[in-house]
Design a protein around this motif. Structure first.
Motif, mmCIF file in Angstrom:
data_model
loop_
_atom_site.group_PDB
_atom_site.id
_atom_site.type_symbol
_atom_site.label_atom_id
_atom_site.label_comp_id
_atom_site.label_asym_id
_atom_site.label_seq_id
_atom_site.Cartn_x
_atom_site.Cartn_y
_atom_site.Cartn_z
ATOM 1 N N SER A 209 0.844 -1.198 0.000
ATOM 2 C CA SER A 209 0.000 0.000 0.000
ATOM 3 C C SER A 209 0.882 1.254 0.000
ATOM 4 N N THR B 269 0.103 4.350 0.479
ATOM 5 C CA THR B 269 -0.197 5.276 1.575
ATOM 6 C C THR B 269 0.493 4.806 2.861
ATOM 7 N N LEU B 270 0.372 3.504 3.117
ATOM 8 C CA LEU B 270 0.931 2.990 4.372
ATOM 9 C C LEU B 270 2.462 2.979 4.319
ATOM 10 N N SER C 233 0.851 12.299 4.847
ATOM 11 C CA SER C 233 0.752 11.113 3.996
ATOM 12 C C SER C 233 -0.523 10.325 4.254
ATOM 13 N N ILE C 234 -0.735 9.874 5.466
ATOM 14 C CA ILE C 234 -1.915 9.018 5.663
ATOM 15 C C ILE C 234 -3.181 9.863 5.727
ATOM 16 N N GLY C 235 -4.244 9.323 5.208
ATOM 17 C CA GLY C 235 -5.504 10.056 5.209
ATOM 18 C C GLY C 235 -6.331 9.701 6.415
ATOM 19 N N LYS D 74 -12.261 -0.913 3.972
ATOM 20 C CA LYS D 74 -11.265 -1.673 3.206
ATOM 21 C C LYS D 74 -11.680 -3.146 3.139
ATOM 22 N N TRP E 220 -8.381 5.244 -5.339
ATOM 23 C CA TRP E 220 -7.775 4.916 -4.044
ATOM 24 C C TRP E 220 -6.874 3.684 -4.222
ATOM 25 N N VAL E 221 -5.708 3.753 -3.613
ATOM 26 C CA VAL E 221 -4.630 2.786 -3.872
ATOM 27 C C VAL E 221 -5.035 1.313 -3.753
ATOM 28 N N ASN F 125 -10.983 10.086 -3.095
ATOM 29 C CA ASN F 125 -9.609 9.994 -2.612
ATOM 30 C C ASN F 125 -8.822 9.471 -3.795
ATOM 31 N N TYR G 54 -16.300 9.401 2.071
ATOM 32 C CA TYR G 54 -16.088 10.832 2.345
ATOM 33 C C TYR G 54 -17.381 11.642 2.216
ATOM 34 N N LYS H 30 -13.892 8.556 8.332
ATOM 35 C CA LYS H 30 -13.610 9.923 7.878
ATOM 36 C C LYS H 30 -14.556 10.930 8.529
ATOM 37 N N TYR I 53 -7.899 15.859 0.819
ATOM 38 C CA TYR I 53 -6.638 15.715 0.100
ATOM 39 C C TYR I 53 -6.538 16.793 -0.961
ATOM 40 N N ARG J 41 -0.099 13.415 -3.616
ATOM 41 C CA ARG J 41 -1.228 13.641 -2.710
ATOM 42 C C ARG J 41 -0.757 14.119 -1.343
HETATM 43 N N1 GLU Z 1 -7.493 5.685 3.288
HETATM 44 C C1 GLU Z 1 -6.415 6.341 3.944
HETATM 45 C C2 GLU Z 1 -5.474 6.906 2.916
HETATM 46 O O1 GLU Z 1 -5.774 6.887 1.740
HETATM 47 C C3 GLU Z 1 -5.787 5.456 4.971
HETATM 48 C C4 GLU Z 1 -4.628 4.589 4.560
HETATM 49 C C5 GLU Z 1 -5.052 3.398 3.824
HETATM 50 O O2 GLU Z 1 -5.771 2.570 4.388
HETATM 51 O O3 GLU Z 1 -4.679 3.312 2.679
HETATM 52 O O4 GLU Z 1 -4.460 7.426 3.287
#
Ligand code: GLU
Ligand code: PMP
Length: 397
Positions: free
Chosen positions: A14, A16-17, A37-39, A101, A125-126, A175, A207, A237, A323, A372
């Motif tokens: 991931s 983002t992580l 970085s993290i949302g 998720k 979203w990733v 996102n 969102y 969120k 974002y 982002r």
């Molecule tokens: N959804 C958030 C983000 O896009 C949290 C991290 C994740 O689960 O990907 O940063």
């Protein structure tokens, strides 16, 4: 050492992580890193929700819940869907999971086979493409650009459909781009989808409450597609409850039943205390959610004006989510201390190591010219962060 499975080998980490972890590591070395970085909201969950969780603990909610969630939580979700979205669902059409998720992963794992296709408008979203790949299915991307506010057109949608298309999945508010599809824009997409009744729509509305242009409109509100739409939502969120791990779907009954069966063999029902607190979140006072939205909008305006002061930045105006997703490709090909910035990944590492601001490269979201930044941080932190970004970018020649 055991070789990893084909499933794992198909996945990317991931994005983002990964960036969040890198920034934590730098901070652990004593560097003053600002992580955008993290949302996740920088607010705490509203106090009345926390009180409801404490009460649930005292009341002994220690046991396993039903796999799809407590009946009264699923009833509360139906009430919310009627109140906020004018949508009628029965509790057996709701499945509560360990975050949106997992809700998304459930849907894909239940219905995708090798060779199936899932349409994913980019930027996305990733985790969408990775979850699709987990199922050995194929993501089919639709390209957009900052100029069109990252929206797809009905023509693009139709061109992406093939006999193998099983799902389309998107988030609105989006996102990473903050884009929101209006009712009219959705109507254009629905017109195309009406011609292909076998395609299931996965509408990620996590969102929903972070919207700066007015009413949220769900594609499930179009009667012609409601029976083949899965609405995905959750508490992370709008209610500032990301770590509580509550997501849910509202779906045609057969899809809900399938997800219930799968979840029964993976995680079972999600955290019981968080479920009870979510009833309060959904049915109780909605003022804190509205106040957080107002705060996010002020921050959106702040970061937009700061970014616009930086030369060669192209940016849409995000209508929702938290974002900002500028196109910084004008900086590709420049260098610092002999190191060339080739792409958004290089630029992100440069901003982290030189500017000490963590963001996420657009490559992970299917928009490799962009980066982002999450603006879920205080105004003073955001001012400092975007001053650092500006200073760092000026070092590139
Ligand atoms: N959804 C958030 C983000 O896009 C949290 C991290 C994740 O689960 O990907 O940063
Ligand atoms: N969908 C989108 C668009 C997201 O940004 C996120 C990030 N959290 C999720 C789903 C997953 O949310 P959750 O924390 O409820 O698993």
């Amino acid at each position: 050492m055991l070789p990893t499975s084909d499933l794992l080998n198909r996945l990317s980490e991931s994005a983002t992580l990964k960036m969040t972890q890198l920034s934590r590591e730098l901070a652990a070395k004593g560097v003053d890193v600002i992580s955008l970085s993290i949302g996740q909201p920088d607010f705490h969950a509203p106090q009345h929700i926390v009180e409801a969780a404490k009460k649930a603990l005292d009341a002994g909610y220690d046991g396993y819940s039903p796999v799809a969630g407590y009946q009264n939580l699923r009833e509360a979700i139906c009430t919310k869907l009627k109140r906020d979205n004018q949508l009628d669902y029965t509790p057996n059409q709701i499945v509560v999971s360990t975050g949106a998720k997992q809700s998304l992963a459930n849907i894909f794992l239940c219905f995708l086979n090798e060779g199936d296709e899932v349409i994913i408008p980019a930027p996305y979203w990733v985790s969408y493409p990775e979850q699709v790949k987990m199922c050995n299915a194929t993501p089919i991307y639709i390209e957009t650009s900052v100029e069109s506010d990252f929206k797809i057109t009905p023509e693009q949608l139709e061109a992406a459909i093939t006999p193998r298309t099983k799902f389309i999945v998107y988030s609105s508010p989006c996102n990473p781009s903050g884009t929101i599809y209006s009712k009219d824009e959705l109507a254009g997409l629905v017109k195309v989808l009406e011609k292909y009744p076998e395609i299931i729509i996965v509408s990620d509305e996590i969102y929903e409450h972070i919207n700066y242009i007015g009413e949220h409109y769900s594609i499930a509100q179009f009667p012609s597609v409601k029976d083949r739409t899965v609405v995905v939502n959750g508490q992370a969120k709008g209610y500032a409850m990301p770590g509580w791990r509550i997501g849910y779907i509202a779906a045609p009954l057969y899809i809900a039943k399938a997800c219930d069966k799968l979840q029964g063999q993976t995680t079972s029902g999600t955290n019981s205390v968080a479920q009870i607190a979510t009833i309060e979140a959904l049915l109780g006072d909605q003022t804190p959610t509205k106040e957080m939205r107002v705060a996010f909008e002020k921050r959106r305006d702040l970061v937009l004006s700061m970014l616009n002061e930086i030369p060669n930045v192209k940016c849409n105006i995000p209508d929702g989510a938290f974002y900002i997703f500028p196109d910084l490709s004008a900086y590709f090909g420049k260098s610092y201390n002999g190191e060339i910035i080739n792409d958004s990944d290089d630029l992100c590492l440069f901003l982290l190591n030189v500017g000490h601001v963590a963001a996420v490269a657009g490559s992970g979201f299917g928009a490799p010219n962009c980066i982002r930044f999450s603006y879920a941080a205080s105004e003073s932190v955001l001012k400092e962060a975007f001053t650092r970004v500006k200073d760092a970018l000026q070092k590139l020649a």
